[in-house]
Design a protein around this motif. Structure first.
Motif, PDB file in Angstrom:
ATOM      1  N   PRO A 114       0.827  -1.206   0.000  1.00 56.29           N
ATOM      2  CA  PRO A 114       0.000   0.000   0.000  1.00 56.29           C
ATOM      3  C   PRO A 114       0.864   1.260   0.000  1.00 56.29           C
ATOM      4  O   PRO A 114       1.925   1.294   0.625  1.00 56.29           O
ATOM      5  CB  PRO A 114      -0.819  -0.117   1.290  1.00 56.29           C
ATOM      6  CG  PRO A 114      -0.042  -1.030   2.165  1.00 56.29           C
ATOM      7  CD  PRO A 114       0.721  -1.948   1.262  1.00 56.29           C
ATOM      8  N   LEU A 137       1.405   6.402  -7.672  1.00 60.84           N
ATOM      9  CA  LEU A 137      -0.033   6.445  -7.898  1.00 60.84           C
ATOM     10  C   LEU A 137      -0.268   7.122  -9.232  1.00 60.84           C
ATOM     11  O   LEU A 137       0.675   7.598  -9.881  1.00 60.84           O
ATOM     12  CB  LEU A 137      -0.730   7.203  -6.759  1.00 60.84           C
ATOM     13  CG  LEU A 137      -0.458   6.664  -5.346  1.00 60.84           C
ATOM     14  CD1 LEU A 137      -1.004   7.611  -4.290  1.00 60.84           C
ATOM     15  CD2 LEU A 137      -1.072   5.280  -5.177  1.00 60.84           C
ATOM     16  N   VAL A 166      -3.407   3.289   0.139  1.00 64.91           N
ATOM     17  CA  VAL A 166      -4.103   2.671  -0.993  1.00 64.91           C
ATOM     18  C   VAL A 166      -3.129   1.777  -1.747  1.00 64.91           C
ATOM     19  O   VAL A 166      -1.913   1.934  -1.633  1.00 64.91           O
ATOM     20  CB  VAL A 166      -4.683   3.744  -1.948  1.00 64.91           C
ATOM     21  CG1 VAL A 166      -5.731   4.596  -1.260  1.00 64.91           C
ATOM     22  CG2 VAL A 166      -3.567   4.621  -2.506  1.00 64.91           C
ATOM     23  N   PRO A 167      -3.642   0.818  -2.559  1.00 67.32           N
ATOM     24  CA  PRO A 167      -2.741  -0.022  -3.357  1.00 67.32           C
ATOM     25  C   PRO A 167      -1.965   0.812  -4.372  1.00 67.32           C
ATOM     26  O   PRO A 167      -2.443   1.849  -4.855  1.00 67.32           O
ATOM     27  CB  PRO A 167      -3.691  -0.990  -4.071  1.00 67.32           C
ATOM     28  CG  PRO A 167      -4.927  -0.995  -3.239  1.00 67.32           C
ATOM     29  CD  PRO A 167      -5.038   0.379  -2.669  1.00 67.32           C
ATOM     30  N   GLU A 168      -0.758   0.368  -4.677  1.00 65.68           N
ATOM     31  CA  GLU A 168       0.055   1.030  -5.691  1.00 65.68           C
ATOM     32  C   GLU A 168      -0.730   1.108  -7.002  1.00 65.68           C
ATOM     33  O   GLU A 168      -1.432   0.176  -7.386  1.00 65.68           O
ATOM     34  CB  GLU A 168       1.348   0.237  -5.904  1.00 65.68           C
ATOM     35  CG  GLU A 168       2.273   0.851  -6.934  1.00 65.68           C
ATOM     36  CD  GLU A 168       3.548   0.047  -7.122  1.00 65.68           C
ATOM     37  OE1 GLU A 168       4.261   0.315  -8.099  1.00 65.68           O
ATOM     38  OE2 GLU A 168       3.823  -0.844  -6.289  1.00 65.68           O
ATOM     39  N   SER A 170      -3.177   3.198  -7.610  1.00 68.50           N
ATOM     40  CA  SER A 170      -4.534   3.736  -7.440  1.00 68.50           C
ATOM     41  C   SER A 170      -4.616   5.159  -7.979  1.00 68.50           C
ATOM     42  O   SER A 170      -3.616   5.880  -8.045  1.00 68.50           O
ATOM     43  CB  SER A 170      -4.927   3.727  -5.957  1.00 68.50           C
ATOM     44  OG  SER A 170      -5.006   2.415  -5.464  1.00 68.50           O
TER      45      SER A 170
END
Length: 232
Positions: A114, A137, A166-168, A170
């Motif tokens: 994340p 991101l 957040v996930p890479e 996003s």
């Protein structure tokens, strides 16, 4: 005495090359010339390590058990390629020959690492976009809107908020200021009916503010006596 047949078998307890058992057993009284049979250790049985990389952890454990091996140390790490909960790496590697019952260490995926969303509110748009891409991101939708408090070209707000994990890869959506709205002429609605006045104000891109009523000897009921700001 003489040595008869010598057989070999695997043993987890007796070192390779040493005698596991004999027949007759030691201490037995026998005739001279009788043969003694020996069983000699070949050491622990060797088995081939199965390839469990990419498998869900539960399936990997089952495969190891079926091969006569045990589960060793299990670590976790982030991975962009391997789904969370699946095996990223194993040690010993696949097809290595090891003693039966040996442990196989696994590294299990926690999924993509994340990322922390940077706080870009107040930044110039280009600067904000750069900060987002540096954080691994992507820039999502960019919406422009008027603002009386944020300078034109600067970010008014963002989604997700700064500091969110957040996930890479996003997307981060931005709202960018166009500065204050363009000035418009206030229509002169004195003498108009309330309905006509409100329609004229909305058509000019303005909103109707407070409406108060008062008695008047000169202006018919329902018509506008005064306005603020003034027409023009």
């Amino acid at each position: 005495l003489t040595v008869d047949a010598v057989t070999e078998q695997h043993s987890d307890t007796v070192e390779a090359g040493r005698v596991i058992s004999q027949d007759p057993v030691g201490g037995t009284r026998v005739d001279q010339g009788v043969s003694v049979t020996l069983v000699v250790s070949k050491g622990p049985e060797q088995v081939s390590v199965p390839n469990v990389v990419g498998m869900p952890r539960a399936q990997a454990e089952a495969e190891l058990a079926a091969a006569g091996l045990t589960l060793g140390i299990v670590d976790e790490q982030y991975s962009d390629e391997i789904e969370a909960g699946h095996v990223v790496h194993q040690n010993p590697s696949a097809e290595a020959l090891v003693d039966r019952g040996a442990g196989v260490a696994l590294v299990v995926s926690k999924g993509p690492q994340p990322m922390t969303v940077p706080n870009v509110v107040g930044m110039r748009q280009a600067e904000a976009e750069s900060a987002i891409t540096r954080a691994r991101l992507i820039v999502g939708a960019v919406t422009e809107e008027y603002s009386t408090s944020v300078e034109a070209g600067n970010v008014i707000r963002q989604k997700p908020l700064g500091g969110t994990r957040v996930p890479e890869g996003s997307a981060v959506d931005l709202w960018v200021s166009k500065g204050p709205p363009e000035p418009v002429n206030v229509p002169n609605v004195i003498g108009s009916t309330r309905t006509e006045a409100e329609a004229a104000i909305i058509a000019a891109g303005l909103t109707v503010g407070t409406v108060t009523e008062q008695f008047s000897d000169t202006v018919p009921a329902g018509q506008v006596i005064s306005q603020q700001p003034q027409g023009g």
